[in-house]
Motif scaffolding. Structure first.
Motif, PDB file in Angstrom:
ATOM      1  N   CYS A 126     -13.701 -28.995 137.746  1.00 31.30           N
ATOM      2  CA  CYS A 126     -13.103 -29.746 138.859  1.00 31.30           C
ATOM      3  C   CYS A 126     -12.596 -31.091 138.339  1.00 31.30           C
ATOM      4  O   CYS A 126     -13.317 -31.798 137.652  1.00 31.30           O
TER       5      CYS A 126
ATOM      6  N   CYS B 237     -15.024 -34.015 140.104  1.00 32.99           N
ATOM      7  CA  CYS B 237     -16.454 -34.153 139.837  1.00 32.99           C
ATOM      8  C   CYS B 237     -16.902 -33.339 138.638  1.00 32.99           C
ATOM      9  O   CYS B 237     -18.081 -33.312 138.310  1.00 32.99           O
TER      10      CYS B 237
ATOM     11  N   HIS C 210     -14.322 -30.080 146.671  1.00 28.81           N
ATOM     12  CA  HIS C 210     -13.009 -30.542 146.208  1.00 28.81           C
ATOM     13  C   HIS C 210     -12.049 -29.360 146.100  1.00 28.81           C
ATOM     14  O   HIS C 210     -12.472 -28.241 145.838  1.00 28.81           O
TER      15      HIS C 210
ATOM     16  N   CYS D 247     -14.484 -26.455 144.266  1.00 29.82           N
ATOM     17  CA  CYS D 247     -15.756 -26.615 143.563  1.00 29.82           C
ATOM     18  C   CYS D 247     -16.882 -26.658 144.591  1.00 29.82           C
ATOM     19  O   CYS D 247     -16.627 -26.701 145.796  1.00 29.82           O
TER      20      CYS D 247
ATOM     21  N   ASN E  19     -18.673 -28.968 145.433  1.00 34.17           N
ATOM     22  CA  ASN E  19     -18.716 -30.224 146.186  1.00 34.17           C
ATOM     23  C   ASN E  19     -17.561 -30.363 147.170  1.00 34.17           C
ATOM     24  O   ASN E  19     -17.280 -31.456 147.657  1.00 34.17           O
TER      25      ASN E  19
HETATM   26 ZN   LIG Z   1     -15.419 -31.223 142.638  1.00 32.27          ZN
END
Ligand SMILES: [Zn+2]
Ligand SMILES: [Zn+2]
Length: 751
Positions: free
Chosen positions: A212, A215, A176, A172, A174
């Motif tokens: 995800c 998040c 992850h 993702c 972020n």
């Molecule tokens: Zn994520």
């Protein structure tokens, strides 16, 4: 068929050798899956990793005048540039190895790239344990697997290609990372793109956006696809419906047997072992057999473009699919197989021996209306040759079963070949007359029943490897003749063991007799006396330590077989060869020349005159002791004897011919000649003939009239020619004569 190994097909390629190095830093990893993404950064030296070219091998931004240029085109420009800047030491063309695409032969370049790996450190001991429980054939393959498992690095499972199994790895925005475990999970997490998902492949799968788990941000699949050995490795699960029907899978797992080329140890055998150990903790196969590659004789690889491809269908047309299978199954799996036509032609000749035996049987069985369902003559009441064949057959069945149970097709096939050779060149050749001379119905029936059993058992033994020939023989032998028989040989059980038929003593004695026959033939040919001319006596000596000593009795049925086979009137067994054989010892000049020097002529003279003494394998002569390896020893019969010798036996054939023996020899020659005349005249094998004769040949013919009549199926033998029929005039064994034969229409019809 297993998948082919993956190979780079684009102009760029990740250096696989880099996967062996353990000092690369992990960039992203997921502890759950043991997956690791590695960058090509050497942590110890802290040097930056430069990736100057893109996937199309073009220089990326930041490389000045090189930007956008193809890496393979700029060698001269770089040299010129260095020259301009005064940095060039020397520029020259030279020849060196260079990688190319194995399919299209385009040049490829190395390029640094991030790849996905499975960390092996935790799994390695489990894989080693599981592999140790497998039976590896040949055992060297097991050592190869252990060696591979102990030394392999982490498994690089990703490929920078378009086609292939899309790795279900997602990231993702972020940072992850997660793995989707199933199609259901993909559908559950999907936010967009599902409606266009035609199958779980690119490009559609790359358009599916998922949520995800950490998040909830939009996540996309990584670009890479998987190593093809990932899909190949799940075969023990995917083909047995592991995901949806675990009970079914359990019925079949693990496999009893798997076979493939030896390179699969580190490919397919390995990848299956890997998945199986991860998912179940045990190996997916119990017995793993591997073989070496096949090359075109004398040793090149087969290439479509190299002009040495053999089309397997054409090969089947030329030599038969059965011959190909037999040759492959007979191959030593530890050796490279060299494909050539000569061994196939040779095998076809071998196969013809079996076919001729079969065709002999069918011909005479039809003439004689042999009924396989007739009450069998008890084996104990059958002649010695029949009992010997049945014992050899029982041994063959036991050997074949044991060998095949041990996955050793090679040994089984060699035994079967040896048997069908014995069947033809020993049993049938010795017993032909029992199939056409009706001396006793019971004797003839025993011969038919014995040969029938040998041939039908053989069809069962060869059926797994030569299915077509076996079926053809089975249909000819059994179907039609036996009403209750199975429709196909492939519906019958593999031949069963008959331990009660084994007669080891008889087989030992037969082996001794056949050895004597072999030696006797050699002696005859050295004497230059035709086998058809009878000789007085054969003297046989087995050395004191020879395993066959005492096996042959002068007055046994076996001695009769030896007499008949060698056409001698008597066989005498002696304990010692003294007085039969003259030994000649000559110095081996290459060895003794340097050793004896000026004494050599004296020693040679003494040896030639027999002035030497044998002492414990050495020869004492003129004060020297010579080893067996320093002299050349040959054996010759004493006057009137032809001898032959092997490692432990001597035979001596009396070569003196009497008038009686010569007449008998001529009669045999006549019988043989008459059978050729029958063939020339186009007679059927069962036709009876009238025989007329004239000339000096008459003496032999009249002395052995019954023998000649029986051998040539003559119903009348009369002096004086009639000027009719198939005629011959010439000499036999130097004796002149004239013959006439014609079909006797009044004789009883063919049996
Ligand atoms: Zn994520
Ligand atoms: Zn290519």
């Amino acid at each position: 068929m297993s998948p082919s190994p993956s190979t780079p097909s684009s102009t760029t390629c990740a250096p696989r050798s880099g996967t062996r190095c353990s000092s690369f830093r992990r960039r992203r990893s997921s502890r759950r899956s043991g997956l690791t993404r590695r960058s090509w950064k050497r942590s110890t030296e802290k040097l930056p990793v430069l990736v100057p070219i893109d996937e199309m091998a073009r220089f990326v931004a930041g490389y000045g005048w090189l930007e956008g240029k193809e890496a393979r085109d700029v060698a001269r420009e770089i040299a010129d540039d260095l020259q301009r800047r005064g940095l060039l030491f020397r520029a020259a063309d030279y020849t060196h190895r260079y990688p190319e695409c194995w399919r299209c032969h385009e040049e490829i370049v190395f390029r640094v790239a991030d790849e996905w790996f499975i960390s092996m450190d935790d799994l390695r001991p489990k894989l080693i344990d599981a592999a140790a429980k497998v039976t590896w054939l040949p055992p060297a393959a097991g050592r190869r697997m252990q060696n591979w498992l102990q030394n392999m690095g982490d498994w690089n499972i990703s490929r920078k290609r378009y086609w292939g199994l899309p790795l279900p790895f997602y990231t993702c925005a972020n940072g992850h990372f997660f793995v989707l475990g199933s199609e259901e999970e993909l559908r559950e997490r999907a936010r967009a793109g599902l409606e266009k998902l035609r199958e779980l492949h690119r490009p559609w799968i790359d358009d599916v956006i998922v949520r995800c788990p950490e998040c909830a941000a939009d996540s996309k699949r990584v670009k890479e696809v998987g190593d093809c050995w990932l899909d190949a490795g799940v075969v023990p699960f995917s083909t047995l419906d592991w995901l949806h029907d675990r009970a079914y899978w359990e019925q079949w797992f693990p496999a009893d047997y798997i076979v493939e080329m030896v390179e699969q140890v580190r490919l397919w055998f390995y990848s299956q072992l890997f998945f199986s150990v991860v998912l179940t903790g045990e190996a997916p196969y119990r017995v793993c057999q591997s073989f070496q590659p096949m090359l075109a004789a004398p040793g090149q690889e087969f290439h479509k473009s190299g002009g040495n491809m053999v089309d397997s269908y054409e090969a089947c047309e030329l030599v038969g699919a059965d011959s190909l299978r037999w040759l492959f199954a007979r191959q030593d799996l530890q050796e490279i197989m060299y494909f050539g036509w000569a061994p196939l032609e040779e095998f076809k000749r071998k196969l013809l021996v079996l076919w001729n035996t079969y065709s002999f049987f069918v011909t005479y069985a039809n003439l004689d209306d042999f009924d396989p369902t007739e009450r069998p003559v008890p084996p104990a009441d059958r002649p010695l040759m029949d009992r010997w064949l049945l014992s050899a057959l029982a041994r063959l069945v036991a050997q074949s079963r044991a060998a095949l149970d041990a996955y050793d097709a090679r040994s089984a096939l060699f035994s079967i070949e040896a048997f069908w050779d014995d069947l033809s060149t020993w049993y049938l050749r010795r017993n032909r007359a029992r199939f056409w001379k009706e001396r006793s119905h019971r004797d003839s029936l025993a011969a038919y029943q014995t040969l029938f059993e040998a041939l039908t058992t053989l069809t069962g033994l060869i059926a797994p490897v030569m299915p077509f020939l076996a079926e053809d023989m089975y249909q000819g032998l059994v179907r039609g003749a036996v009403p209750q028989a199975e429709a196909s040989v492939h519906h019958t059980a593999y031949p069963l063991e008959r331990p009660e038929r084994l007669d080891e003593d008889l087989e030992r004695r037969m082996r001794a007799a056949r050895r004597v026959v072999e030696l006797g033939r050699a002696a005859r040919s050295s004497a230059g006396v035709k086998t058809r001319t009878p000789l007085g006596k054969l003297i046989v000596v087995f050395d004191a330590q020879d395993r066959d000593r005492g096996q042959l009795d002068e007055r046994s049925e076996l001695a009769d077989i030896v007499k008949d086979e060698l056409n001698v009137k008597s066989v005498e067994i002696r304990d010692r060869a003294e007085g039969l054989v003259k030994e000649t010892v000559k110095p081996d000049l290459k060895v003794l020349g340097p050793k004896l020097g000026k004494d050599l002529p004296r020693v040679r003279q003494a040896l030639a005159e027999g002035r030497y003494e044998r002492r414990d394998g050495t020869i004492a002569v003129e004060g020297f002791v010579l080893a067996d390896t320093e002299v050349l020893v040959s054996h010759e019969g004493v006057a009137g004897h032809a001898v032959a010798r092997d490692a432990g036996a001597t035979v001596a054939l009396e070569t003196k011919l009497t008038a009686e023996l010569e007449l008998e020899g001529l009669a045999r020659e006549l019988a043989h000649h008459l059978n050729n005349m029958r063939k020339e005249a186009g007679l059927e094998i069962s036709d009876r003939i009238a025989l007329r004769y004239a000339g000096p040949i008459a003496t032999a013919l009249e002395r052995h009239r019954d023998f000649v009549a029986e051998e040539s199926l003559a119903t009348s033998v009369r002096p004086g020619l009639a000027g009719r029929g198939h005629a011959w005039r010439g000499t036999l064994n130097g004796v002149a004569g004239e013959l006439e034969i014609e079909k006797d229409p009044s004789a009883r019809p063919a049996r």
